[in-house]
Design an enzyme around this catalytic site. Sequence first.
Site, PDB file in Angstrom:
ATOM      1  N   ASP A 475       6.920  -2.264  -5.530  1.00  0.00           N
ATOM      2  CA  ASP A 475       8.172  -1.910  -4.847  1.00  0.00           C
ATOM      3  C   ASP A 475       9.376  -2.168  -5.751  1.00  0.00           C
ATOM      4  OD1 ASP A 475       9.812  -1.069  -2.764  1.00  0.00           O
ATOM      5  OD2 ASP A 475       8.827  -2.324  -1.263  1.00  0.00           O
ATOM      6  N   ASP A 545      10.656   5.059   3.940  1.00  0.00           N
ATOM      7  CA  ASP A 545      10.424   4.012   4.934  1.00  0.00           C
ATOM      8  C   ASP A 545      10.500   4.588   6.345  1.00  0.00           C
ATOM      9  OD1 ASP A 545       9.933   1.954   3.227  1.00  0.00           O
ATOM     10  OD2 ASP A 545      11.926   1.049   3.350  1.00  0.00           O
TER      11      ASP A 545
HETATM   12  C1  GLA Z   1      10.490  -1.745   1.113  1.00  0.00           C
HETATM   13  C2  GLA Z   1       9.281  -0.851   1.291  1.00  0.00           C
HETATM   14  C3  GLA Z   1       8.604  -1.171   2.599  1.00  0.00           C
HETATM   15  C4  GLA Z   1       8.213  -2.641   2.626  1.00  0.00           C
HETATM   16  C5  GLA Z   1       9.430  -3.503   2.374  1.00  0.00           C
HETATM   17  C6  GLA Z   1       9.024  -4.955   2.219  1.00  0.00           C
HETATM   18  O1  GLA Z   1      11.479  -1.428   2.004  1.00  0.00           O
HETATM   19  O2  GLA Z   1       9.633   0.500   1.218  1.00  0.00           O
HETATM   20  O3  GLA Z   1       7.476  -0.369   2.809  1.00  0.00           O
HETATM   21  O4  GLA Z   1       7.239  -2.862   1.638  1.00  0.00           O
HETATM   22  O5  GLA Z   1      10.128  -3.120   1.198  1.00  0.00           O
HETATM   23  O6  GLA Z   1      10.084  -5.793   1.967  1.00  0.00           O
END
Ligand code: GLA
Length: 734
Positions: A475, A545
């Site tokens: 990420d 997301d």
């Molecule tokens: C980002 C990712 C999510 C999740 C969060 C965790 O927003 O896109 O899928 O993994 O971080 O903090």
Amino acid sequence: MRDLKSVLSLLALQAAILAPAQVSIRSDEAHQLWQMSAGEMTYVVGINDAKALQSIYWGPRLNQAATFTTAKQLPELASFDPSVATTPLEYPAWGGGLPLEPALKVSFRDGNRSLQLVFSDARVTADELEITEHDIKAPILVHLHYRLSPSGILARWSVVENRGREPVTVEQAFSATWNLPPRRDYDLSWLTGRWGGEWQLHTEALHSGARVLESRRGSTSHQANPWFAIGSTAETNETSGPVWFGELGWSGSWRISVEQTEQQRIRITGGYNPFDFSFPLAPGASLETPRFYAGYTTHGHGEASRILHRFQRAEILPQSPAPRPRPIIFNSWEATEFNVDEAGQIALAERAAQVGAERMVIDDGWFGQRKNDHAGLGDWYVNPQKFPHGLKPVIDRVHSLGMDFGIWVEPEMVNPDSDLYRKHPDWAMNFPGRPRSEARNQLLLNLAREDVRQYVFTWLDKLVSENDIAFLKWDYNRNWSEPGWDAVPLEQQKTIYLRYVQNLYSILSDLRKKHPKLEIESCSGGGGRVDLGILRYTDEVWPSDNTDALDRLSIQDGFTHAYSPNLMVAWVTDVPNFLDRRVIPLPFRFLVAMNGSLGIGGNLNKWTPEEMSEASRMTAFYKTIRNTVQFGSLFRLIGPRQSEETATEYVSADGKQAVVFGFLHSQHYGNPFPSLRLQGLDPAATYTLKTLDPAKAPNLPQQLNGAQLMGEGLSLKLAGDYDATAILLERTDH
Ligand code: GLA
């Protein structure tokens, strides 16, 4: 410099011997031109009377006997637009009065800032042409690379070389300039977005001036994706008409400018973003630009996408040419957020295995002192309160359930509240003495630094070596703010934009080399880092997301214009959706997610027995069509923006299976669902039809032939809000 004639005749011979059937490069000695063909496309360049490399043709594939007009520089258009601006140059350097976007701009120690490139040399292999140009006076060489792929894509990039005794500064270096044939009715399609709303597709007529698609954020960005497609206003649609399209392979700040000149020519220049850019070239040093890939089709936007999909799977991905099917993931994020622990994750894994998941992924929260997003990033030890016995008991249980194990990491970031930051505050990217802007309470590590690169590689390698980890969700949750790097001399500080990304790639590449079975997902708060650069090292991406199934239809539609469905992870999550508060029935959510790499992200502990059994039915169905969706040909039958319906169709690579998805977003006036005229089938073949829900296709014959399915189409009976189904077609052998 070698004699041009002898070089060309040697090259013609080489090309004739080496060229494979799908791609060909022909050197035409008499006219000093090179004809490159791949897939449906031919691309021709030639040396003009001013010795500059010029674009001659970019369009439908032509055979080797085709003849072209000799490259010739065009005259000035009044005194304000000199020949250098009116001539479609392949790689125009700034000099000689060029008022348009230059592909290259260099400044010299003696105050000169002008470059004029002329032909030196050419080299041809079976699939690659390298043309070298040099400045008329200064010892600067520019190598222009053209590499053809059988999927019908041409990759272009440049290497700028300082052959002099003095250092020079590159102020702007793009990968390529692409010139379109002169015509007046061009439409540009491009993708923009934001967090939770990526992959928004736009199409607009091009007029005089420049449309700049770019990221200045240090990474690819949610806001724009480095992809374009240009069609004809009158002729191009989803299924037919010319499309010139391309995408960049770079995960740092990038720019693609699409200019319509005063002569109504279109030129597309793309590569490193010149904003805040400066790259010193010591004597003997060179700078390589990223790959800028492009293609052409006469079969509309649908085929343009399919060419890109095939190319990505065959040639870009780390597992190319035959990437493994993506497994069904269960991911803990929406279920437990930061509250991960041994018992909770094992309980979820057990439920996930019951509904057919194949990979269990623990998301954020497992490391350091991570209770929320205020602390912990940088401290990559397993949190002893949450996992007192380390990760092993969870991993062992996951394996005993028949799944493999993956884990979330965010290696490029640090929370000020972390041991790492307390020990190495200088590792955070910053301008000394200036504020350090936090986003989500975190700072960026300066990955351009060698010590940071080593630290990041070392802990990742240790994590993967000490635990049986099949998958990393990598990420990256913020953009750059203060891109300072005071540990190197002033003139090198802006190279941070390149060095950072090069080190990111090198960590990913080294990890994969050392752990060949490891798979990696590129995530950046959703789809903030999706491009053909990162995809050389990662197997899949998280497109957004936003997991609301209605929004996802548009997100997925936009995504597939540029990237293959097998790359696109899609979870089924709980309702009301956390972002839109929308409540959509479970089958609809599953069928939407089946259009990519299906995953589950809901809190399975709360799913009823009925929901668990529906989930099992859906994952079992997905497993029968997975290869067709992930590696077949996608036909977007009805786009989600056109109406209240969406429909997609996938045909397997061998043509034996097809699957059709129909979605009704909301019912109006009791309108019947439109019949779906399929594409890409064999008109003479007979197909056996099976429906996932017999009530939703009540009059479906058991068999139909391809011509009927493509002519008359399929009827579905969808009604009410958020109704959906799928039909499976198996070709009967004849
Ligand atoms: C980002 C990712 C999510 C999740 C969060 C965790 O927003 O896109 O899928 O993994 O971080 O903090």
